[in-house]
Write a protein that holds these residues in place. Structure first.
Motif, short mmCIF file in Angstrom:
data_model
loop_
_atom_site.label_atom_id
_atom_site.label_comp_id
_atom_site.label_asym_id
_atom_site.label_seq_id
_atom_site.Cartn_x
_atom_site.Cartn_y
_atom_site.Cartn_z
N ARG A 19 0.83 -1.21 0.00
CA ARG A 19 0.00 0.00 0.00
C ARG A 19 0.86 1.26 0.00
NH1 ARG A 19 -3.15 -3.26 3.50
NH2 ARG A 19 -2.19 -2.34 5.35
N ALA A 20 1.94 1.24 0.77
CA ALA A 20 2.85 2.40 0.79
C ALA A 20 3.49 2.60 -0.57
CB ALA A 20 3.90 2.21 1.87
N GLU A 35 2.22 1.72 -3.41
CA GLU A 35 1.17 2.21 -4.32
C GLU A 35 0.96 3.71 -4.17
OE1 GLU A 35 -1.96 1.80 -7.22
OE2 GLU A 35 -0.18 0.64 -6.68
N GLU A 36 1.04 4.21 -2.97
CA GLU A 36 0.90 5.65 -2.75
C GLU A 36 2.00 6.42 -3.47
OE1 GLU A 36 0.74 6.44 1.40
OE2 GLU A 36 -1.12 5.30 1.71
N ARG A 40 1.27 6.34 -7.31
CA ARG A 40 0.19 7.22 -7.75
C ARG A 40 0.57 8.70 -7.63
NH1 ARG A 40 -5.32 5.24 -7.84
NH2 ARG A 40 -5.37 2.96 -7.75
N ARG A 41 1.43 9.01 -6.69
CA ARG A 41 1.81 10.41 -6.48
C ARG A 41 2.66 10.95 -7.62
NH1 ARG A 41 4.77 10.39 -1.42
NH2 ARG A 41 2.70 9.90 -0.59
#
Length: 290
Positions: free
Chosen positions: A145-146, A148-149, A152-153
């Motif tokens: 999840r980290a 993925e952040e 996306r950023r």
């Protein structure tokens, strides 16, 4: 420019078809974010040597149509099989890299072996890298999840920052030029954001160990010792143990991008593997795109 339509929803998908029509057939499925171009160090020399080399651009990648849906593993595998049907290919050596290995495996387990004679899994994420009850040493979901952040950023920064690890450039022998790295980053950015994030979701949910155990055909597994994207112990070694008829070739100090850093060796290994399944000897021929 050759295209075919997905048998699932009619999405227009691009492919290349190089080499003589009568040569042994090798079909390539690329990594996430990139299209057929990543295979140039394999498709060009193999086509020049008399093989028929086919490679597709996944939906939302390369020159294929940008669509919102269809990024589940079944549809992606059906897209691959649709190309095999479209060209009426048989006796195929089906090659996948990274998430492309999952599409290759699902294509065979979903559609059978009438067209496919053998499978090569190159730096694969299969059978899965995420922590599960039967893979407690896998990557923690929180870490995914980290990641993925970050993705996306700023996708451009993400690809650029990870390039050294992707090619394992900490080892001097794994030399690729800064120009080539920029080229690969540009290829990655050509994938639509929707396609890129959706294919990442496939990796995050991947657990196809049972399907590997059901592959009743010869399987070549090629993996690097220093693959930061798909650690050898979680992927290549597990895959080779699970398949009934598998050979594991480990490339020392190779990373995920071994298709470039170890191009000549990979091409030679794929040629040997494909020739072993050919019904007749490969005759030198002049390659040409159709």
């Amino acid at each position: 420019m050759p295209y075919y339509e997905s048998p699932v929803d009619g999405t227009r998908l691009h492919y290349i078809d190089h080499g003589p029509a009568t040569g042994p057939v090798v079909v390539f499925v690329a990594s996430a974010y990139v299209g057929h171009e990543m295979w140039e160090y394999q498709t060009l020399p193999l086509a020049e040597a008399g093989f028929r080399c086919v490679a597709l651009d996944r939906r939302g990648h390369g020159r294929s149509d940008d669509v919102w849906s269809g990024y589940d593993l079944d549809t992606l595998a059906d897209d691959v099989n649709g190309l095999l049907d479209h060209l009426d290919l048989r006796g195929i050596t089906l090659v996948g890299h990274s998430v492309g290995t999952a599409e290759v495996i699902r294509c065979v387990t979903r559609h059978g072996t009438a067209r496919v004679d053998r499978v090569a899994l190159v730096a694969g994420v299969s059978p899965g890298v995420v922590r599960t009850p039967r893979l407690p040493e896998g990557i923690a979901p929180a870490d995914l999840r980290a990641d993925e952040e970050l993705f996306r950023r700023d996708r451009a920064a993400y690809y650029t920052r990870l390039a050294d690890a992707f090619f394992a450039l900490q080892f001097p022998e794994n030399e690729v030029s800064p120009a080539y790295v920029r080229y690969m980053v540009d290829l990655c950015l050509s994938a639509e954001p929707r396609a890129a994030t959706a294919v990442r979701a496939v990796v995050a949910e991947l657990d196809i160990a049972d399907e590997l155990a059901g592959l009743e055909l010869p399987v070549l597994v090629v993996h690097g010792t220093d693959d930061a994207s798909a650690p050898l112990a979680l992927t290549g070694e597990r895959a080779a143990r699970l398949v009934p008829d598998g050979v594991l070739k480990v490339y020392e100090r190779a990373g995920h991008g071994l298709f470039a850093t170890h191009a000549a060796r990979l091409t030679a290994d794929l040629r040997e593997f494909a020739e072993a399944g050919a019904a007749r000897p490969v005759e030198p021929a002049e390659a040409g795109a159709r």
